[in-house]
Design an enzyme around this catalytic site. Sequence first.
Site, PDB file in Angstrom:
ATOM      1  N   GLU A  13      -2.347   8.163  13.166  1.00 20.07           N
ATOM      2  CA  GLU A  13      -3.142   7.026  14.107  1.00 20.07           C
ATOM      3  C   GLU A  13      -3.973   5.389  13.642  1.00 20.07           C
ATOM      4  O   GLU A  13      -3.833   6.561  11.852  1.00 20.07           O
ATOM      5  CB  GLU A  13      -3.663   7.730  14.887  1.00 20.07           C
ATOM      6  CG  GLU A  13      -3.257   7.769  15.864  1.00 20.07           C
ATOM      7  CD  GLU A  13      -3.886   8.311  17.447  1.00 20.07           C
ATOM      8  OE1 GLU A  13      -4.516   7.634  17.331  1.00 20.07           O
ATOM      9  OE2 GLU A  13      -4.046   9.605  18.206  1.00 20.07           O
ATOM     10  N   CYS A  54      -8.907   0.955  11.407  1.00 16.25           N
ATOM     11  CA  CYS A  54      -9.723   2.213  11.050  1.00 16.25           C
ATOM     12  C   CYS A  54      -7.853   3.191  10.965  1.00 16.25           C
ATOM     13  O   CYS A  54      -7.449   3.222  11.439  1.00 16.25           O
ATOM     14  CB  CYS A  54     -10.066   2.920  12.281  1.00 16.25           C
ATOM     15  SG  CYS A  54     -10.099   4.311  12.541  1.00 16.25           S
ATOM     16  N   CYS A  76      -6.861  17.828  11.589  1.00 19.05           N
ATOM     17  CA  CYS A  76      -7.838  18.349  10.725  1.00 19.05           C
ATOM     18  C   CYS A  76      -8.825  19.571  11.443  1.00 19.05           C
ATOM     19  O   CYS A  76      -8.061  20.191  12.652  1.00 19.05           O
ATOM     20  CB  CYS A  76      -9.437  17.039  11.779  1.00 19.05           C
ATOM     21  SG  CYS A  76     -10.791  17.320  11.084  1.00 19.05           S
ATOM     22  N   CYS A 127     -14.423  19.604  16.167  1.00 16.44           N
ATOM     23  CA  CYS A 127     -15.159  19.165  16.685  1.00 16.44           C
ATOM     24  C   CYS A 127     -15.075  19.861  18.630  1.00 16.44           C
ATOM     25  O   CYS A 127     -13.849  18.724  18.662  1.00 16.44           O
ATOM     26  CB  CYS A 127     -15.618  18.286  16.866  1.00 16.44           C
ATOM     27  SG  CYS A 127     -15.857  18.092  15.007  1.00 16.44           S
ATOM     28  N   CYS A 161     -13.211  15.777  20.633  1.00 14.66           N
ATOM     29  CA  CYS A 161     -12.690  15.401  19.809  1.00 14.66           C
ATOM     30  C   CYS A 161     -10.655  15.414  19.611  1.00 14.66           C
ATOM     31  O   CYS A 161     -10.383  17.109  18.983  1.00 14.66           O
ATOM     32  CB  CYS A 161     -12.570  15.442  18.464  1.00 14.66           C
ATOM     33  SG  CYS A 161     -11.583  14.043  17.103  1.00 14.66           S
ATOM     34  N   CYS A 174      -9.335   9.047  19.689  1.00 21.87           N
ATOM     35  CA  CYS A 174      -8.113   8.929  18.291  1.00 21.87           C
ATOM     36  C   CYS A 174      -8.087  10.432  18.456  1.00 21.87           C
ATOM     37  O   CYS A 174      -8.521  11.659  18.516  1.00 21.87           O
ATOM     38  CB  CYS A 174      -9.715   9.039  17.401  1.00 21.87           C
ATOM     39  SG  CYS A 174      -9.327   9.093  15.802  1.00 21.87           S
TER      40      CYS A 174
END
Length: 343
Positions: A94, A107, A114, A118, A121, A334
């Site tokens: 993204e 951004c 990832c 977290c 997220c 995100c």
Amino acid sequence: MIMKQTINDKTIKELEEIFKNLGFQKFRAKQVFRQIHVNKINDFSKMTDLSKDMRKKLDQILYFPKIKILKEFKSNLDKTKKYLFELDDGNIIEAVFMEYDNRNTICISSQVGCKMGCNFCASTKNGLERSLLASEIIEEIYLLERENSDINNIVVMGIGEPLDNFSNIEKFIKIITDDNGRNLSHRAITISTVGLVDKIYKLADLGYDINLAVSLHYAFDKKRMEYMPSAKKYKIKDIVKACDYYFEKTKRRISYEYVVIDGVNNLKEDIDKLEKLFKGKNIHINLIPLNPIEEFKYSKTKSNVMDQFQKKLSTRGLNATIRRSMGSDIDASCGQLRNNYAR
């Protein structure tokens, strides 16, 4: 069979060596570098100031990473655009283009997925596929500029943990700030991290005065470990110490990102602890309302809760502001565009 190399992540010196081995004149390297990083050309056939023979030889050993726009989402509230990009290998990332106050900020993603874990997220829910190459990060930027207009600021705060992809981030910064090419100021770049302490020191020692944003989110290690697995390795006091070192080396004020979860991390004890951590330091606390995701049980943080928390921190002498939400009607947090597309 010749293994092709990417070209848009090569320094001028690296290009000069390649051109020398091909029997080309040295000055051609800087010429091609400018075509790529000033004119944003990503196709040898469009470099008409080179001979056909030269273009053919370059095309045999070098290539540009291709990134395709899968979907574009335009906000009805502001001039924000969110993009789903497809990489050469079919992976999806993204990016966001934001225009306000006659300045353009993007951004961008630094990884496919990832591994930080977290739990609030969306980017991390399917784990890490791979890191982006410096060439892909650069093409991500130039694609956004070709589709829109030149940017003033780059925020590496999309999918991924940038400092977990350190070598490619370092190379991208070196290329994008080269005064023979795109010549972007170091101060126009912000790198976000969950607080990889060793990498913060390493980044500071590079001598680049780029901006550092640390995803703190909790004032206590115990709370942080419950919601952020990386906190088991990196304690808050060590993160703050590394950030103090970063400030000493670069003179760039640290921004501490703080997603406010009502009833969890905006209590009096959190305010007391934040005051103890940061009173007297030249830092900024960037308060962010929680954007809910399916996998996290808490609701979106109300504006009055954000206002109250910000005022209480300010009363304690802390520089805290509420992040302006851009393109909030397109999607929430995100990583959700990518996850929804995958579903």
